[in-house]
Design an enzyme around this catalytic site. Sequence first.
Site, PDB file in Angstrom:
ATOM      1  N   HIS A  91       0.934  -1.354  -0.100  1.00 57.06           N
ATOM      2  CA  HIS A  91      -0.004   0.147  -0.105  1.00 57.06           C
ATOM      3  C   HIS A  91       0.749   0.777   0.110  1.00 57.06           C
ATOM      4  O   HIS A  91       0.634   1.778  -1.036  1.00 57.06           O
ATOM      5  CB  HIS A  91      -0.906  -0.113   1.607  1.00 57.06           C
ATOM      6  CG  HIS A  91      -1.865  -1.090   1.303  1.00 57.06           C
ATOM      7  ND1 HIS A  91      -3.289  -1.362   1.179  1.00 57.06           N
ATOM      8  CD2 HIS A  91      -0.989  -2.452   0.918  1.00 57.06           C
ATOM      9  CE1 HIS A  91      -3.921  -2.687   1.048  1.00 57.06           C
ATOM     10  NE2 HIS A  91      -2.958  -3.107   1.197  1.00 57.06           N
ATOM     11  N   ASP A 111      -6.224   5.421   1.710  1.00 55.82           N
ATOM     12  CA  ASP A 111      -6.321   4.228   1.514  1.00 55.82           C
ATOM     13  C   ASP A 111      -7.793   3.508   1.689  1.00 55.82           C
ATOM     14  O   ASP A 111      -8.339   4.416   3.243  1.00 55.82           O
ATOM     15  CB  ASP A 111      -4.986   3.354   2.363  1.00 55.82           C
ATOM     16  CG  ASP A 111      -5.364   1.635   1.938  1.00 55.82           C
ATOM     17  OD1 ASP A 111      -4.155   1.433   1.434  1.00 55.82           O
ATOM     18  OD2 ASP A 111      -6.285   1.028   2.284  1.00 55.82           O
ATOM     19  N   ALA A 116      14.649  -6.568  -3.224  1.00 56.20           N
ATOM     20  CA  ALA A 116      14.706  -7.049  -5.004  1.00 56.20           C
ATOM     21  C   ALA A 116      14.778  -5.735  -5.853  1.00 56.20           C
ATOM     22  O   ALA A 116      12.913  -5.531  -5.470  1.00 56.20           O
ATOM     23  CB  ALA A 116      14.735  -8.067  -5.599  1.00 56.20           C
ATOM     24  N   GLN A 135      12.309  -5.591  -8.491  1.00 57.55           N
ATOM     25  CA  GLN A 135      11.072  -6.184  -8.887  1.00 57.55           C
ATOM     26  C   GLN A 135      10.968  -5.340  -9.993  1.00 57.55           C
ATOM     27  O   GLN A 135      10.406  -6.415 -11.003  1.00 57.55           O
ATOM     28  CB  GLN A 135       9.775  -6.707  -7.693  1.00 57.55           C
ATOM     29  CG  GLN A 135       8.797  -7.561  -8.772  1.00 57.55           C
ATOM     30  CD  GLN A 135       7.920  -8.274  -7.180  1.00 57.55           C
ATOM     31  OE1 GLN A 135       8.686  -9.064  -6.612  1.00 57.55           O
ATOM     32  NE2 GLN A 135       6.531  -8.204  -7.413  1.00 57.55           N
ATOM     33  N   HIS A 162       3.082 -14.684  -5.073  1.00 56.53           N
ATOM     34  CA  HIS A 162       1.570 -14.841  -4.478  1.00 56.53           C
ATOM     35  C   HIS A 162       0.046 -14.375  -5.314  1.00 56.53           C
ATOM     36  O   HIS A 162      -0.177 -13.912  -4.284  1.00 56.53           O
ATOM     37  CB  HIS A 162       1.613 -14.066  -2.716  1.00 56.53           C
ATOM     38  CG  HIS A 162       2.140 -12.753  -3.026  1.00 56.53           C
ATOM     39  ND1 HIS A 162       2.986 -12.278  -3.954  1.00 56.53           N
ATOM     40  CD2 HIS A 162       1.544 -11.896  -2.128  1.00 56.53           C
ATOM     41  CE1 HIS A 162       3.358 -11.215  -3.602  1.00 56.53           C
ATOM     42  NE2 HIS A 162       2.464 -10.693  -2.422  1.00 56.53           N
ATOM     43  N   TRP A 199      -1.495  -8.019  -5.381  1.00 58.25           N
ATOM     44  CA  TRP A 199      -2.079  -7.029  -6.268  1.00 58.25           C
ATOM     45  C   TRP A 199      -0.676  -6.281  -7.538  1.00 58.25           C
ATOM     46  O   TRP A 199      -1.041  -5.621  -8.861  1.00 58.25           O
ATOM     47  CB  TRP A 199      -3.099  -5.751  -6.332  1.00 58.25           C
ATOM     48  CG  TRP A 199      -3.486  -5.457  -7.488  1.00 58.25           C
ATOM     49  CD1 TRP A 199      -3.816  -3.915  -7.587  1.00 58.25           C
ATOM     50  CD2 TRP A 199      -4.095  -5.506  -8.810  1.00 58.25           C
ATOM     51  NE1 TRP A 199      -4.944  -3.410  -9.247  1.00 58.25           N
ATOM     52  CE2 TRP A 199      -5.122  -4.729  -9.855  1.00 58.25           C
ATOM     53  CE3 TRP A 199      -4.290  -6.885  -8.905  1.00 58.25           C
ATOM     54  CZ2 TRP A 199      -5.709  -5.016 -10.231  1.00 58.25           C
ATOM     55  CZ3 TRP A 199      -4.891  -7.132  -9.923  1.00 58.25           C
ATOM     56  CH2 TRP A 199      -5.279  -6.396 -10.572  1.00 58.25           C
ATOM     57  N   SER A 249       1.867  -7.074  -7.147  1.00 67.85           N
ATOM     58  CA  SER A 249       3.156  -7.953  -8.280  1.00 67.85           C
ATOM     59  C   SER A 249       2.038  -8.777  -9.123  1.00 67.85           C
ATOM     60  O   SER A 249       2.985  -8.584 -10.107  1.00 67.85           O
ATOM     61  CB  SER A 249       3.155  -9.240  -7.602  1.00 67.85           C
ATOM     62  OG  SER A 249       4.605  -9.069  -6.511  1.00 67.85           O
ATOM     63  N   GLU A 252       2.861  -5.620 -11.536  1.00 70.21           N
ATOM     64  CA  GLU A 252       4.099  -5.096 -12.643  1.00 70.21           C
ATOM     65  C   GLU A 252       4.061  -6.072 -13.169  1.00 70.21           C
ATOM     66  O   GLU A 252       4.350  -5.841 -14.343  1.00 70.21           O
ATOM     67  CB  GLU A 252       4.424  -4.983 -11.041  1.00 70.21           C
ATOM     68  CG  GLU A 252       5.097  -4.145 -10.069  1.00 70.21           C
ATOM     69  CD  GLU A 252       5.868  -3.919  -8.879  1.00 70.21           C
ATOM     70  OE1 GLU A 252       6.330  -5.477  -9.105  1.00 70.21           O
ATOM     71  OE2 GLU A 252       6.041  -2.972  -8.709  1.00 70.21           O
ATOM     72  N   ASP A 283      -6.911 -10.305  -0.103  1.00 67.59           N
ATOM     73  CA  ASP A 283      -7.175 -10.469  -1.521  1.00 67.59           C
ATOM     74  C   ASP A 283      -6.271 -11.352  -2.858  1.00 67.59           C
ATOM     75  O   ASP A 283      -6.690 -11.611  -4.184  1.00 67.59           O
ATOM     76  CB  ASP A 283      -6.993  -9.076  -2.471  1.00 67.59           C
ATOM     77  CG  ASP A 283      -5.866  -8.114  -2.665  1.00 67.59           C
ATOM     78  OD1 ASP A 283      -4.763  -9.299  -1.005  1.00 67.59           O
ATOM     79  OD2 ASP A 283      -4.649  -7.820  -2.935  1.00 67.59           O
ATOM     80  N   GLN A 284      -5.532 -12.476  -2.430  1.00 66.50           N
ATOM     81  CA  GLN A 284      -5.056 -13.221  -3.918  1.00 66.50           C
ATOM     82  C   GLN A 284      -5.316 -14.342  -4.109  1.00 66.50           C
ATOM     83  O   GLN A 284      -4.747 -13.951  -5.318  1.00 66.50           O
ATOM     84  CB  GLN A 284      -3.496 -13.462  -2.707  1.00 66.50           C
ATOM     85  CG  GLN A 284      -2.000 -11.859  -2.319  1.00 66.50           C
ATOM     86  CD  GLN A 284      -1.541 -12.754  -1.569  1.00 66.50           C
ATOM     87  OE1 GLN A 284      -1.580 -13.502  -0.914  1.00 66.50           O
ATOM     88  NE2 GLN A 284      -0.947 -11.535  -0.263  1.00 66.50           N
TER      89      GLN A 284
END
Length: 486
Positions: free
Chosen positions: A33, A138, A345, A347, A362, A365, A367, A370, A386-387
């Site tokens: 977030h 948020d 890292a 990403q 995983h 959102w 990831s 991206e 949410d995953q």
Amino acid sequence: MGSLTNHQNQHDDKSTEQPHVVVIIVPLPAQGHLNQLMQLSCLITSYNIPVYYVGSAIHNRQAKVRINGLSPHDIAKIHFHDLPTPSFASPPPNPNSSNKFPSQLQPAFDATLSLRQPIATYLRDMSSKANRVVVIHDLLMAVVVQDVASIPNAESYVFNCISAFCQFSLNWENKGIPFPIEIPKELPSIEESTSEEIRNFLALQMEPLKYRAGDIYNTCRLTEAPYLDLLASEDETGNMKSWAIGPILPTKFSSANKSSKCLEWLDKQETKSVIYVSFGTTTSLSDEQIEELALGLEQSKQRFLWVLRDADKGNVFDGEVRRAKLPEGYEERVKGVGTVVRDWAPQPEILAHPSTGGFMSHCGWNSCIESIKMGVPIAAWPMHSDQPRNTVLITDILKIGLVVREWTRREELVKASTIENVVKRLMASEEGNEIRKRAEELGATVRQATEEGGMSRVEFDSFIVHITRDNDLLPISSAQHGTQLI
Ligand SMILES: *[C@@H]1O[C@H](CO)[C@@H](O)[C@H](O)[C@H]1NC(C)=O
Ligand SMILES: *[C@@H]1O[C@H](CO)[C@@H](O)[C@H](O)[C@H]1NC(C)=O
């Protein structure tokens, strides 16, 4: 005071007028977030609108040190405002828990509830210095910013850090009515993927959320139009605005760290030959699961870049972090084929690298967007929140990924052979090539949507025009004297 011109001189660095509009960003203190709202802050400052990023000193520092892919030039323009936050417990995550929800972060979330008063004072102060105060917060910070409603020249917008698909499905479920459109499969229940504490925390936000003037989604109409339309249809007043402006992460990395070991290693690999493996900042895997994953990657004989980190604590600067063990001699054995990284890292840069051809994720959102934007297919291994629903979006709806393990089997150890099999399917099969081709095509259209004139960029421009509109702006002097707007 002169008329409002911010939107007329976009990207004009020389503009130094008195602020007519200031934007106050209020993130939830969790990495995914903090990060999305940092990206939004950079985007807004690039339009020469002053941005104030507000949170505890610890979390503002976290947001700044974990910059991924953002321009230092843009970040330098953001004003960080540290609020006094009471100390909160920062326990380590429990890698052995079968429920993977990061309950260790709950004390940090609960501590935000004490920010209501300091934020109200801050907003009143800011409202005397600008014609309009625009708060972007948020969804889980609605309680904290609710005093916006008592400030005549302030208004608030929710920035949604999850997919529209997930948001829509949660809203409909809460209302207890059937989905108005077909969903490819039954969705995992929200109880299974969260904690009771976070559901109570979310419930607190519902009443103050009514004060918002609109919703911003970090997604693109190209990928989520049906869900965005359904979310918009919930507004019975007809006054609520909404904008789908994403994915807002940049694709040109002015801050790319050329000395990053990850990128140096990727430079030496063949095109699209590497699967990048990372489970974000809220996943803590058991020792047994890490061993199976290590063996599965090795047995797949595919190239891999594995970021092996434990989940964040509420205070990421606080004390020791568990360093998970790998099988004896593992890194030596896989040398040349795979590499294991334990540092933070880059990403987005990894996903944008030409050697990267897949992402075991995983499905947080951040990831997901991206990976979507960089055109990389996903091996989905959802952990919590949410995953599991994002996994349905990625694999069943957009068809740019494969499932590592079904949600219904979430309490079982995922065996090395399962991991080996899915990595081979994604990285070295005709099926995988087709999925990768779809992901690349989607990536190209989504990138185009966020460039000048593209669908998401046009919506963002219209948001900027909206917040800088001058039809009902107060002159600064009358705002200072507390004149009522309406
Ligand atoms: C998790 O389980 C392992 C044994 O499988 C044990 O060594 C470790 O101490 C446990 N960790 C926690 C935090 O309970
Ligand atoms: C760049 O990467 C190196 C090695 O990973 C790291 O030590 C350094 O702090 C990074 N620099 C920046 C500016 O991120």
